[in-house]
Design an enzyme around this catalytic site. Sequence first.
Site, PDB file in Angstrom:
ATOM      1  N   TRP A  10     -81.483 -72.482 103.278  1.00  0.00           N
ATOM      2  CA  TRP A  10     -81.110 -71.673 101.952  1.00  0.00           C
ATOM      3  C   TRP A  10     -81.313 -70.804 102.550  1.00  0.00           C
ATOM      4  O   TRP A  10     -82.793 -69.948 102.820  1.00  0.00           O
ATOM      5  CB  TRP A  10     -81.691 -71.866 101.313  1.00  0.00           C
ATOM      6  CG  TRP A  10     -81.241 -71.145  99.731  1.00  0.00           C
ATOM      7  CD1 TRP A  10     -79.989 -71.328  99.100  1.00  0.00           C
ATOM      8  CD2 TRP A  10     -81.929 -69.443  98.995  1.00  0.00           C
ATOM      9  NE1 TRP A  10     -80.130 -70.600  97.918  1.00  0.00           N
ATOM     10  CE2 TRP A  10     -80.816 -69.281  98.131  1.00  0.00           C
ATOM     11  CE3 TRP A  10     -82.886 -69.271  99.590  1.00  0.00           C
ATOM     12  CZ2 TRP A  10     -81.430 -68.075  97.469  1.00  0.00           C
ATOM     13  CZ3 TRP A  10     -83.260 -67.817  98.861  1.00  0.00           C
ATOM     14  CH2 TRP A  10     -82.688 -67.795  98.122  1.00  0.00           C
ATOM     15  N   LYS A  65     -76.408 -71.879  81.900  1.00  0.00           N
ATOM     16  CA  LYS A  65     -75.827 -72.461  82.670  1.00  0.00           C
ATOM     17  C   LYS A  65     -74.334 -72.788  83.168  1.00  0.00           C
ATOM     18  O   LYS A  65     -73.996 -73.015  83.884  1.00  0.00           O
ATOM     19  CB  LYS A  65     -76.492 -73.943  81.525  1.00  0.00           C
ATOM     20  CG  LYS A  65     -76.872 -74.947  81.398  1.00  0.00           C
ATOM     21  CD  LYS A  65     -77.465 -76.295  82.255  1.00  0.00           C
ATOM     22  CE  LYS A  65     -78.730 -74.425  83.606  1.00  0.00           C
ATOM     23  NZ  LYS A  65     -79.731 -74.563  83.645  1.00  0.00           N
ATOM     24  N   ARG A  90     -81.835 -78.555  97.864  1.00  0.00           N
ATOM     25  CA  ARG A  90     -82.713 -77.443  98.103  1.00  0.00           C
ATOM     26  C   ARG A  90     -81.686 -76.452  99.287  1.00  0.00           C
ATOM     27  O   ARG A  90     -82.724 -75.118  99.093  1.00  0.00           O
ATOM     28  CB  ARG A  90     -83.769 -78.139  99.425  1.00  0.00           C
ATOM     29  CG  ARG A  90     -84.659 -78.863  98.719  1.00  0.00           C
ATOM     30  CD  ARG A  90     -85.434 -79.276  99.318  1.00  0.00           C
ATOM     31  NE  ARG A  90     -87.147 -78.216  99.765  1.00  0.00           N
ATOM     32  CZ  ARG A  90     -87.449 -78.152  99.014  1.00  0.00           C
ATOM     33  NH1 ARG A  90     -87.836 -78.972  97.940  1.00  0.00           N
ATOM     34  NH2 ARG A  90     -88.638 -77.029  99.432  1.00  0.00           N
ATOM     35  N   LYS A 123     -81.915 -75.327  94.537  1.00  0.00           N
ATOM     36  CA  LYS A 123     -82.630 -75.394  93.490  1.00  0.00           C
ATOM     37  C   LYS A 123     -84.540 -76.213  93.356  1.00  0.00           C
ATOM     38  O   LYS A 123     -84.872 -75.589  92.091  1.00  0.00           O
ATOM     39  CB  LYS A 123     -82.559 -77.444  93.587  1.00  0.00           C
ATOM     40  CG  LYS A 123     -83.269 -78.724  92.792  1.00  0.00           C
ATOM     41  CD  LYS A 123     -82.708 -78.894  92.017  1.00  0.00           C
ATOM     42  CE  LYS A 123     -83.349 -79.181  90.450  1.00  0.00           C
ATOM     43  NZ  LYS A 123     -83.128 -78.806  89.203  1.00  0.00           N
ATOM     44  N   CYS A 183     -84.588 -74.744 101.732  1.00  0.00           N
ATOM     45  CA  CYS A 183     -84.466 -74.937 103.124  1.00  0.00           C
ATOM     46  C   CYS A 183     -85.023 -76.791 102.255  1.00  0.00           C
ATOM     47  O   CYS A 183     -86.575 -77.110 102.268  1.00  0.00           O
ATOM     48  CB  CYS A 183     -85.376 -74.924 103.760  1.00  0.00           C
ATOM     49  SG  CYS A 183     -84.571 -73.246 103.811  1.00  0.00           S
ATOM     50  N   GLU A 192     -80.052 -70.188  77.370  1.00  0.00           N
ATOM     51  CA  GLU A 192     -80.492 -70.805  78.728  1.00  0.00           C
ATOM     52  C   GLU A 192     -78.379 -71.497  78.443  1.00  0.00           C
ATOM     53  O   GLU A 192     -78.648 -71.513  80.104  1.00  0.00           O
ATOM     54  CB  GLU A 192     -81.263 -72.666  78.172  1.00  0.00           C
ATOM     55  CG  GLU A 192     -80.663 -73.977  78.552  1.00  0.00           C
ATOM     56  CD  GLU A 192     -81.052 -73.304  80.525  1.00  0.00           C
ATOM     57  OE1 GLU A 192     -81.976 -72.702  80.826  1.00  0.00           O
ATOM     58  OE2 GLU A 192     -80.901 -74.637  81.301  1.00  0.00           O
ATOM     59  N   ASN A 249     -89.764 -74.576 106.533  1.00  0.00           N
ATOM     60  CA  ASN A 249     -88.771 -73.912 105.735  1.00  0.00           C
ATOM     61  C   ASN A 249     -90.168 -73.331 104.954  1.00  0.00           C
ATOM     62  O   ASN A 249     -91.254 -73.493 104.866  1.00  0.00           O
ATOM     63  CB  ASN A 249     -89.229 -75.601 104.377  1.00  0.00           C
ATOM     64  CG  ASN A 249     -89.328 -75.015 103.260  1.00  0.00           C
ATOM     65  OD1 ASN A 249     -88.538 -74.005 102.393  1.00  0.00           O
ATOM     66  ND2 ASN A 249     -89.325 -76.088 102.534  1.00  0.00           N
ATOM     67  N   GLY A 250     -89.841 -72.237 104.358  1.00  0.00           N
ATOM     68  CA  GLY A 250     -91.126 -71.014 104.408  1.00  0.00           C
ATOM     69  C   GLY A 250     -90.860 -69.593 104.404  1.00  0.00           C
ATOM     70  O   GLY A 250     -89.357 -69.549 104.865  1.00  0.00           O
ATOM     71  N   GLU A 308     -74.268 -70.486  86.426  1.00  0.00           N
ATOM     72  CA  GLU A 308     -74.467 -71.344  87.203  1.00  0.00           C
ATOM     73  C   GLU A 308     -73.864 -71.548  87.748  1.00  0.00           C
ATOM     74  O   GLU A 308     -73.712 -71.884  89.469  1.00  0.00           O
ATOM     75  CB  GLU A 308     -75.877 -71.349  87.137  1.00  0.00           C
ATOM     76  CG  GLU A 308     -77.873 -71.860  86.873  1.00  0.00           C
ATOM     77  CD  GLU A 308     -78.367 -72.333  86.996  1.00  0.00           C
ATOM     78  OE1 GLU A 308     -79.250 -71.963  87.091  1.00  0.00           O
ATOM     79  OE2 GLU A 308     -78.503 -73.334  85.518  1.00  0.00           O
ATOM     80  N   HIS A 361     -76.389 -53.864  68.538  1.00  0.00           N
ATOM     81  CA  HIS A 361     -77.046 -53.108  68.943  1.00  0.00           C
ATOM     82  C   HIS A 361     -76.304 -53.237  70.768  1.00  0.00           C
ATOM     83  O   HIS A 361     -76.872 -52.631  71.689  1.00  0.00           O
ATOM     84  CB  HIS A 361     -78.223 -53.430  68.958  1.00  0.00           C
ATOM     85  CG  HIS A 361     -78.746 -53.971  67.994  1.00  0.00           C
ATOM     86  ND1 HIS A 361     -79.454 -52.321  67.111  1.00  0.00           N
ATOM     87  CD2 HIS A 361     -79.898 -53.894  66.946  1.00  0.00           C
ATOM     88  CE1 HIS A 361     -79.430 -52.455  66.436  1.00  0.00           C
ATOM     89  NE2 HIS A 361     -79.709 -53.516  65.737  1.00  0.00           N
TER      90      HIS A 361
END
Length: 615
Positions: free
Chosen positions: A75, A492, A27, A610, A2, A488, A101-102, A495, A511
């Site tokens: 968000w 990427k 955000r 983010k 947010c 990573e 926000n929170g 996402e 395995h």
Amino acid sequence: MCGIVGYLGTKEAFPILIKGLHRLEYRGYDSAGVALVDKNGNLNVYKTKGKVANLEDYCRDKDISGTVGIAHTRWATHGEPSDKNAHPHFSQSKHIALIHNGIIENYLTIKSFLIEKGYKFQSETDTEVLVQLIEYVMQEHKLPLYEAVYQALTQVIGAYAIGVIEKDNPNILVTARTASPLIVGIGDGEFFLGSDASPIVEYTKNVIYPEDRQVIKIERGKEIEIRSLDKEELIKPEIKQIQLSLDDIEKGGFPHFMLKEIFEQPKSLSLCMNGRLQREQKEIILSGVRENIDKFAKAKRILITACGTSWHAGLIGKYLFETLCRIPVEVEVASEFRYRNPVVFKEDVLIAISQSGETADTLAAMELAKKQGAFIYGICNVVGSSVARLTDSGTYTHAGPEIGVASTKAFTTQVCVLAMTALAVAKELHTIKEEDYKRIVTELCNIEEKISTILKKTKEIEDISKIFTYARNFLYLGRGFNYPVAMEGALKLKEISYIHAEGYPAAEMKHGPIALIDEEMPIVVVAPHYDMYNKILSNVQEVKARKGRIIAIVTEGDVDIKKQADYTIEIPQTEECLSPLLTVIPLQLLSYYVAIAKGRNVDQPRNLAKSVTVE
Ligand code: G6P
């Protein structure tokens, strides 16, 4: 998550708020809204599901006048993305509007209390409880807005950065924070709120970074007033200068922030090493290490904690510290560490890594280790962020603002700081031979140029990526320093393209993941030429025998893997411990172009944000 924006001044607030929301959209972007007190004394709230652009459309035929206002991009945590759950939220009488926000953790208790008092709720959010509580306190105790916000917050448990305005007084904007980011900008006769500096920097460089539990009254024509929830007396505002420029937060001719940030890596690494890497003397000077070398010297182990991409950087940190400093390292995702009742010794050094410096789980993990006496070293990008404030010492990455949700330049600068830190510690503790130290430092001096060489292959990588848009699964393999790079690369891809991808240690493939391999399956192998080369060559042959389609990242001049792979992307030779700084670049570009070919919104992938300020 947010983003919040606020304005009180002499200009029309709406355009400033909307521009601010666009800058904070990274955000969260599932709904957005704005509240303004118009020239006739009406408190207008407009909000709608979807991105900020939807809100702009929605407001086209509305009265958007007013010189005081607040705005929010969401968000979702409590309640699905919808018009009614979007912020700002009204109080019952519609005299107060609030953005948040929170998370208000005790919202259910407060809600039951307010329901008993006859309050009705319009949304499923925790936030609405706070605005109703403020109104209740205001009416019950006949208090002005600022006092009521202050009193209400004494009853709240949780994280918040809020902005509050009221219908009857267009000269007031109240804000407060605990554990969620907030910056207050101070201009000439005008004030700004932002979750970060990006909505503010265009108008003023003078800002205040409120501390936890501070409540701030912004009043037209007056100095701002700050009080802490713990002590009633006034706190003198400490005005600081934002170090951000407008260019930093614009796309600069690139179609997406992510691509801009991938291309910025030579520059961001240069800024990261500036003043730390002494290129002539081939030395690394890190004050955080020098001043605290006793802590590293007595550490029997290093703990590294982080989330997401920063955690992947942390995994590379393990290889770096163990190889160069011979100190054992444990790396753990912060959300697991914090709830595991982990064993932390007073002699431990805990390295927390975070781009935003606001990730709730990372902060909680740091607090836990701090309470148990560990020395906390932070690696973080955002200057003045909560992580930076919680550390005993640390090193900023100085990557510049990273706006694309998929982290790129933050990752390489984190790895660079970890490499510099490990080298500096190793030198001080004499765990590295002088010639090895000088050789690696010399390589670090060349790293930006080598990244630029890889970036010149963008077209080649784009062409390869177009071939693989059909894929529903990808496997990424790597060994040693490049095993975390494989993870990573996979992160990427998933996402931003929504293709399922897994990063695996190459030898572990047999395995499990080997069962997935068929002629459809693309396998990205990170295989630069080091000691384990022949081992990874065997893994490549195992894939080939099962008809997997191989895309290999290899060192310039490679012969053997090239014979096996369907496509190869060459990277320049470097020291093994620095190789992740190079091998990750083609993987970033590959995921970017696969996502573009699939028509995805790479800067704002679905469901992600983010900065994850909730647990
Ligand atoms: C989110 C972001 C990731 C990031 C992670 C940790 O998931 O989308 O890009 O790696 O949070 O964030 P931090 O700011 O602590 O590095």
